[in-house]
Design a protein around this motif. Structure first.
Motif, PDB file in Angstrom:
ATOM      1  N   VAL A  56      54.702  67.205  60.220  1.00 51.61           N
ATOM      2  CA  VAL A  56      55.975  67.556  59.591  1.00 51.61           C
ATOM      3  C   VAL A  56      55.732  68.177  58.221  1.00 51.61           C
ATOM      4  O   VAL A  56      56.299  69.228  57.880  1.00 51.61           O
ATOM      5  CB  VAL A  56      56.892  66.318  59.471  1.00 51.61           C
ATOM      6  N   ASP A  57      54.872  67.549  57.434  1.00 52.34           N
ATOM      7  CA  ASP A  57      54.584  68.064  56.096  1.00 52.34           C
ATOM      8  C   ASP A  57      53.943  69.449  56.163  1.00 52.34           C
ATOM      9  O   ASP A  57      54.273  70.344  55.366  1.00 52.34           O
ATOM     10  CB  ASP A  57      53.663  67.099  55.345  1.00 52.34           C
ATOM     11  N   PRO A  71      54.221  62.551  60.982  1.00 52.93           N
ATOM     12  CA  PRO A  71      54.530  62.864  59.574  1.00 52.93           C
ATOM     13  C   PRO A  71      53.604  63.903  58.956  1.00 52.93           C
ATOM     14  O   PRO A  71      54.063  64.780  58.209  1.00 52.93           O
ATOM     15  CB  PRO A  71      54.385  61.512  58.884  1.00 52.93           C
ATOM     16  N   GLU A 108      68.509  70.918  62.121  1.00 50.43           N
ATOM     17  CA  GLU A 108      67.572  69.815  61.953  1.00 50.43           C
ATOM     18  C   GLU A 108      68.319  68.504  61.721  1.00 50.43           C
ATOM     19  O   GLU A 108      69.284  68.450  60.961  1.00 50.43           O
ATOM     20  CB  GLU A 108      66.639  70.096  60.762  1.00 50.43           C
ATOM     21  N   LEU A 161      61.303  69.963  63.547  1.00 54.04           N
ATOM     22  CA  LEU A 161      60.519  68.780  63.172  1.00 54.04           C
ATOM     23  C   LEU A 161      60.612  67.656  64.196  1.00 54.04           C
ATOM     24  O   LEU A 161      59.965  66.618  64.030  1.00 54.04           O
ATOM     25  CB  LEU A 161      60.987  68.247  61.806  1.00 54.04           C
ATOM     26  N   LYS A 207      66.819  65.860  60.462  1.00 54.30           N
ATOM     27  CA  LYS A 207      66.303  65.338  59.187  1.00 54.30           C
ATOM     28  C   LYS A 207      66.854  66.197  58.054  1.00 54.30           C
ATOM     29  O   LYS A 207      66.166  67.036  57.474  1.00 54.30           O
ATOM     30  CB  LYS A 207      64.776  65.342  59.191  1.00 54.30           C
ATOM     31  N   LEU A 251      56.654  71.965  57.272  1.00 54.55           N
ATOM     32  CA  LEU A 251      57.609  72.200  56.188  1.00 54.55           C
ATOM     33  C   LEU A 251      57.012  73.104  55.111  1.00 54.55           C
ATOM     34  O   LEU A 251      57.697  73.981  54.579  1.00 54.55           O
ATOM     35  CB  LEU A 251      58.044  70.873  55.567  1.00 54.55           C
ATOM     36  N   ARG A 304      67.664  65.758  54.938  1.00 59.95           N
ATOM     37  CA  ARG A 304      67.053  65.737  53.607  1.00 59.95           C
ATOM     38  C   ARG A 304      65.720  66.477  53.569  1.00 59.95           C
ATOM     39  O   ARG A 304      65.216  66.784  52.477  1.00 59.95           O
ATOM     40  CB  ARG A 304      66.903  64.288  53.140  1.00 59.95           C
ATOM     41  N   LYS A 305      65.133  66.728  54.707  1.00 60.35           N
ATOM     42  CA  LYS A 305      63.894  67.509  54.761  1.00 60.35           C
ATOM     43  C   LYS A 305      64.188  69.007  54.687  1.00 60.35           C
ATOM     44  O   LYS A 305      63.430  69.768  54.074  1.00 60.35           O
ATOM     45  CB  LYS A 305      63.151  67.212  56.072  1.00 60.35           C
TER      46      LYS A 305
END
Length: 232
Positions: free
Chosen positions: A167-168, A164, A189, A159, A191, A171, A193-194
């Motif tokens: 990223v979505d 953004p 990663e 990511l 991030k 993911l 929490r992602k």
């Protein structure tokens, strides 16, 4: 489930420099692992060592029970490793479709499935790699790894530097592959929490040593523990 990957007391690095210090790790078929840690903790080095592009010093790496510790990267790749490095390493002078098919191996992942997951790549299938945006290049790198029809997918900062909306999109694609289809994966990663919602388990590295291991859900539910290990 059968064991896919077992790493025991692994010591590795670059040249004489040792980055990893007696790392232990196991991963079952169909399971996924988040590999976390601060910058310089050894996360990329661990993935690179599984692939076979670092200097091996000691310990063992077993893939499906086979000791691959001393095998070259070229001899490991056909055993089922799909690697998406930070640099992406796409072929910039080849088209999207040529990138996807150049190293493809027979299996369930083919052009149709990759294009179905990443419609942007189908739209740009005749574009050269160097004509793609950063997000599209990352999609291409993931798609190319899947076209190898691997047993395990290694993703290094997938990511990083992406908008953004990309990223979505990425993911969602990874969720479908890892959670939906149960492909074994190790994901590095920043991030956290992602990526934790996508994975079963988590390991945190610090200075080349495993300092924390648990389920991903347990770490996600403990913000204080997450901050203690990952805050700068």
């Amino acid at each position: 489930m059968p064991e896919l990957l077992r790493i025991e007391r692994l010591v590795a690095g670059y040249g004489e420099a040792q980055v990893l210090a007696k790392v232990d790790l196991t991963l079952e078929e169909g399971k996924s692992l988040a590999l976390l840690g601060r910058n310089g903790a050894g996360k990329t080095t661990l993935l690179d060592t599984i692939v076979g592009v670092t200097t091996y010093h000691a310990g063992t790496i077993r893939l499906h029970g086979r000791d691959v510790s001393r095998l070259s990267a070229e001899r490991r790749a056909p055993l089922g490793i799909g690697w998406v490095p930070q640099e992406r390493n796409i072929f910039r002078s080849l088209t999207v479709e040529e990138n996807l098919t150049a190293t493809a191996r027979p299996g369930g992942w083919d052009l149709g499935r990759v294009y179905g997951m990443f419609p942007r790549l189908k739209e740009r299938r005749r574009n050269l790699g160097n004509q793609l945006s950063g997000g599209e290049q990352q999609m291409l790198a993931v798609g190319r790894a899947l076209m190898l029809n691997p047993k395990i997918l290694l993703l290094d900062e997938p990511l990083e530097g992406l908008a953004p909306i990309i990223v979505d999109e990425l993911l969602a694609a990874l969720r479908g592959v890892v959670t939906g289809e149960g492909m074994s994966a190790i994901i590095v990663e920043q991030k956290a929490r992602k990526v934790l919602p996508l994975t079963d388990d988590v390991i945190v590295l610090e200075r080349g040593i495993v300092v924390y291991r648990n389920t991903a859900a347990a770490l996600l539910a403990s913000p204080e523990t997450l901050d203690a290990h990952l805050s700068v």
